[in-house]
Enzyme design. Structure first.
Site, mmCIF file in Angstrom:
data_model
loop_
_atom_site.group_PDB
_atom_site.id
_atom_site.type_symbol
_atom_site.label_atom_id
_atom_site.label_comp_id
_atom_site.label_asym_id
_atom_site.label_seq_id
_atom_site.Cartn_x
_atom_site.Cartn_y
_atom_site.Cartn_z
ATOM 1 C CG HIS A 7 34.751 -5.378 50.567
ATOM 2 N ND1 HIS A 7 36.045 -5.259 50.229
ATOM 3 C CD2 HIS A 7 34.080 -4.169 50.264
ATOM 4 C CE1 HIS A 7 36.236 -4.221 49.534
ATOM 5 N NE2 HIS A 7 35.058 -3.636 49.438
ATOM 6 C CG HIS A 79 31.519 -1.293 46.214
ATOM 7 N ND1 HIS A 79 31.563 -0.326 47.043
ATOM 8 C CD2 HIS A 79 32.447 -2.172 46.660
ATOM 9 C CE1 HIS A 79 32.528 -0.111 47.882
ATOM 10 N NE2 HIS A 79 33.268 -1.521 47.626
ATOM 11 C CD GLU A 130 36.818 -1.977 46.289
ATOM 12 O OE1 GLU A 130 35.726 -2.054 46.933
ATOM 13 O OE2 GLU A 130 37.799 -1.655 46.601
#
Ligand SMILES: CC[C@H](C(=O)O)C(=O)SCCNC(=O)CCNC(=O)[C@H](O)C(C)(C)COP(=O)(O)OP(=O)(O)OC[C@H]1O[C@@H](n2cnc3c(N)ncnc32)[C@H](O)[C@@H]1OP(=O)(O)O
Ligand SMILES: [Co+2]
Length: 134
Positions: A7, A79, A130
Site C-alpha cells: 500500500h 509511507h 513499512e
C-alpha cells in the site's frame, strides 16, 4: 528482499472527508474506518486493482502522525509498504547494514494482522518505509 507494493499511505486531517473524496469523486471502493489504537491511527483502505491506498488519521494524544500533519496540514503521502517473505530475516539484514528500525525494533501486527516494521525515512531517500510479512 522486497516484493509487492502492499500500500501507499496518505496521512489526512479528516478521514471521513478523505474517504468520501476517494469514494464519490474517484469512484473507489473503500473500507470501513478501523481504529488501530496500538498504532495511534484510524485507517481506511482504498482497494485498487494492483495495490491499496491506506488513508490514515491520527488516533489518540501521541499519534506518530501528529507532527507530520503539523508540517503538512492538508495531508500528504506518509509511507510506502512493501511485502517481504521473511520480516525477521529482513530486519536482521537491514540492521546489519546500519538501517534504523523504528520503535522497539521488533515486528508487530499491522492493519492486516501481519507483522510489520518501519524503517527510518532519513535512511531511505526521505521516505518512510513499512515492511509487511507477506
Ligand atoms: C495500523 C498500522 C498501519 C499499517 O499499514 O499496518 C500503519 O501504517 S501505522 C502508520 C503510523 N505509524 C508510523 O508511522 C510508525 C513509524 N513512524 C514513526 O515512528 C514516526 O512517524 C517517525 C519517527 C518516522 C517520524 O516521527 P516525527 O515526525 O514525530 O519525527 P520528527 O519530526 O523528528 O521527524 C524526523 C525527520 O523525519 C522526517 N519525517 C517524519 N515523518 C516522515 C515521513 N512520513 N516521510 C518522510 N520524512 C518524514 C521529518 O521531516 C524529520 O526530518 P528533518 O529533516 O529532520 O526535519
Ligand atoms: Co501502513
Amino acid at each position: 528482499m522486497i516484493g509487492r507494493l502492499n500500500h501507499v499511505a496518505i496521512a489526512v486531517p479528516d478521514l471521513a472527508a478523505a474517504t468520501a473524496l476517494y469514494r464519490d469523486r474517484l469512484g473507489a471502493r473503500v473500507s470501513e474506518p478501523a481504529p488501530q489504537p496500538e498504532h495511534g491511527v484510524t485507517t481506511v483502505f482504498v482497494e485498487l486493482p494492483n495495490t491499496k491506498i491506506e488513508l490514515l488519521e491520527p488516533l489518540g494524544a501521541d499519534s506518530p502522525l501528529a507532527r507530520f500533519l503539523e508540517r503538512n496540514p492538508d495531508g500528504g503521502i506518509h509511507h510506502l509498504c512493501y511485502e517481504v517473505d521473511d520480516i525477521a530475516a529482513a530486519s536482521k539484514q537491514l540492521e546489519a547494514a546500519g538501517t534504523r528500525i523504528l520503535g522497539s525494533g521488533q515486528p508487530r501486527p499491522g492493519a492486516h494482522g501481519k507483522p510489520v516494521l518501519f524503517l527510518h525515512p532519513k535512511d531511505f531517500l526521505g521516505t518512510l518505509i513499512e515492511l509487511e510479512q507477506a
